[in-house]
Enzyme design. Structure first.
Site, PDB file in Angstrom:
ATOM      1  CG  ASP A   2      -7.998  -7.763  12.547  1.00 33.52           C
ATOM      2  OD1 ASP A   2      -7.263  -6.758  12.643  1.00 33.52           O
ATOM      3  OD2 ASP A   2      -7.753  -8.849  13.113  1.00 33.52           O
ATOM      4  CB  CYS A  26      -2.867 -15.095  18.102  1.00 31.46           C
ATOM      5  SG  CYS A  26      -2.035 -14.671  19.610  1.00 31.46           S
ATOM      6  CE  LYS A  52      -0.897  -6.378  16.180  1.00 32.92           C
ATOM      7  NZ  LYS A  52       0.127  -7.309  16.601  1.00 32.92           N
ATOM      8  CD  GLN A  96      -0.051  -7.871  11.595  1.00 35.89           C
ATOM      9  OE1 GLN A  96       0.855  -7.170  11.157  1.00 35.89           O
ATOM     10  NE2 GLN A  96      -0.009  -8.409  12.813  1.00 35.89           N
ATOM     11  CG  HIS A 114      -5.071 -12.219  16.040  1.00 41.18           C
ATOM     12  ND1 HIS A 114      -5.651 -11.999  17.267  1.00 41.18           N
ATOM     13  CD2 HIS A 114      -3.739 -12.157  16.240  1.00 41.18           C
ATOM     14  CE1 HIS A 114      -4.701 -11.816  18.168  1.00 41.18           C
ATOM     15  NE2 HIS A 114      -3.533 -11.909  17.581  1.00 41.18           N
TER      16      HIS A 114
END
Ligand SMILES: Cc1ncc(COP(=O)(O)O)c(C=O)c1O
Length: 406
Positions: A195, A359, A221, A198, A118
């Site tokens: 990261d 993104c 999220k 997700q 991303h």
């Protein structure tokens, strides 16, 4: 037993929109009533600033804020002192990139990223590489954006100092072998930043077991409110790292001659009044997910995804980009129809998906297109919704897509 129909009742967005199929969960998830109630309670029962007041409501706010570190630590298996609250995962990744670039990276060093990242895990590194003169290289990925560990090992020459990767990529749902990556990287004293945007709301994350150096995510999220992110970091690394923002709350002392002393981590990363209601809501979201059970959430989501793939993989007009990934969104194109037109057509059927590049603007190097449709599921979605979705797709033709816009 995972009773999705009972779970759906927890979400006012679902009860208020019973006919809407929401498959845009990678963008943001719905929030359960429990999270909304927790935030309302903060504003109606103990609204006060934190770490400043000695009166009852201020002490209660302090306790709720501190409790949130415990809730995150419980969800992600880390120490409470390793949990810093920032604005979102973007802020957390910027903090890590800034902190490492300032004191750990120099000209000639290499930071390893991937083309499936991303923007939030690329642009900070791009900017800082120009400022500091370190190089960026990309770890080779397969066609569904999965890291090949042998290829990863081959990248690790003596210049590599940092690896920064998504645990689960946001377009193809590739689950990277983070634990192995950390093990291999650490043998060469390379730091690993993950990261986890997700991942955290979809699978069990065990910070200690992964042995990552930094793990970042956004509350919105994972059933929590907007405007809060978390930076988890190994404590000695957080202590060594300089904060990106300076100001009130995070300093221990400052003097007229311009010198100052910072508080210890994690507070030194939390300059200014934080998003207290957001942190309170995040705390409640962590507990909600913990109560549901991350392994059960993950198992149900994988079952949903298998069902989804089974239904669309043989449709003639569909080009699927990630049929074999077990997790994450289902990403595709409809032959000869522009992705945004597909999303517009689906919206006309009350189905929410995302279209575009999501993104991840260099992912086209891998999948060969800059435009795709992403249907992203969460544990409150159902097989019936997938049926509605696939029936709608069957009715899609160039004419029907154009009809929506005229
Ligand atoms: C993998 C990944 N990283 C970073 C982000 C940025 O999240 P935020 O906008 O909450 O900072 C996203 C958002 O979609 C994402 O999917």
């Amino acid at each position: 037993m995972f009773d999705v129909n009972e779970i759906r009742k927890d979400f006012p967005m679902i009860t208020n929109h019973p006919d809407m199929v929401y498959f845009d969960n990678s963008a943001t998830t719905y929030k359960p009533k429990r999270v909304l109630d927790a935030m309302m309670e903060y504003y109606t029962s103990y609204n006060s600033n934190i770490e400043r007041g000695d009166y009852d409501t201020a002490v209660r706010a302090d306790k709720a804020y501190d409790h949130a570190r415990e809730a995150v630590a419980g969800l992600a298996n880390c120490e409470t002192k390793e949990v810093a609250f920032l604005a979102n995962v973007t802020a957390a990744l910027n903090q890590v990139a800034y902190g490492l670039a300032k004191d750990h990276l120099k000209e000639g060093d290499t930071v390893l990223l991937s083309e499936a990242e991303h923007a939030s895990n690329l642009l900070p590194w791009f900017y800082l590489s120009r400022q500091k003169g370190f190089r960026i290289r990309y770890i080779p990925l397969d066609k569904q954006a999965n890291v090949d560990l042998e290829a990863f090992k081959d990248c690790l020459d003596d210049t590599v100092r940092v690896v920064s990767l998504a645990y689960v990529t946001n377009v193809l749902g590739s689950v990277q072998p983070i634990k192995e990556i950390c093990r291999i990287a650490h043998e060469k004293n390379i730091l690993v930043c993950v990261d986890g945007a997700q991942a955290i709301g979809h699978r069990k994350v065990d910070f200690k077991d992964l042995d990552a150096d930094f793990f970042c995510f956004s509350s919105h999220k994972m059933c929590g409110p907007d405007g809060v992110g978390v930076l988890i970091g190994k404590y000695h690394l957080l202590q060594e790292m300089d904060p990106l923002l300076l100001g009130g709350g995070m300093n221990a002392r400052f003097y007229a001659d311009g010198t100052y002393i910072l508080k210890d981590a994690p507070v030194k990363f939390e300059a200014g009044t934080p998003n207290i209601e957001g942190v309170v809501g995040l705390s409640s979201a962590c507990e909600y997910l913990t109560d549901l059970g991350m392994d059960r959430i993950n198992a149900y989501e994988e079952e949903l995804r298998r069902y989804f793939i089974g239904k669309i993989k043989d449709m003639d007009q569909i080009v699927l980009y990630n049929p074999d990934n077990l997790s994450g969104p289902v990403t595709f194109n409809v032959k000869d129809i522009f992705a945004q037109d597909v999303a517009g057509y689906l919206a006309s059927k009350n189905i929410a998906v995302r279209s575009g590049n999501h993104c991840a603007k260099i992912l086209h190097e891998i999948i060969g297109t800059d435009q795709s449709v992403r249907a992203s599921l969460y544990f409150y979605n159902t097989k019936e919704e997938i049926d509605v979705f696939t029936e709608a797709l069957k009715g899609l033709s160039l004419e029907s897509a154009i009809d929506v816009f005229i």
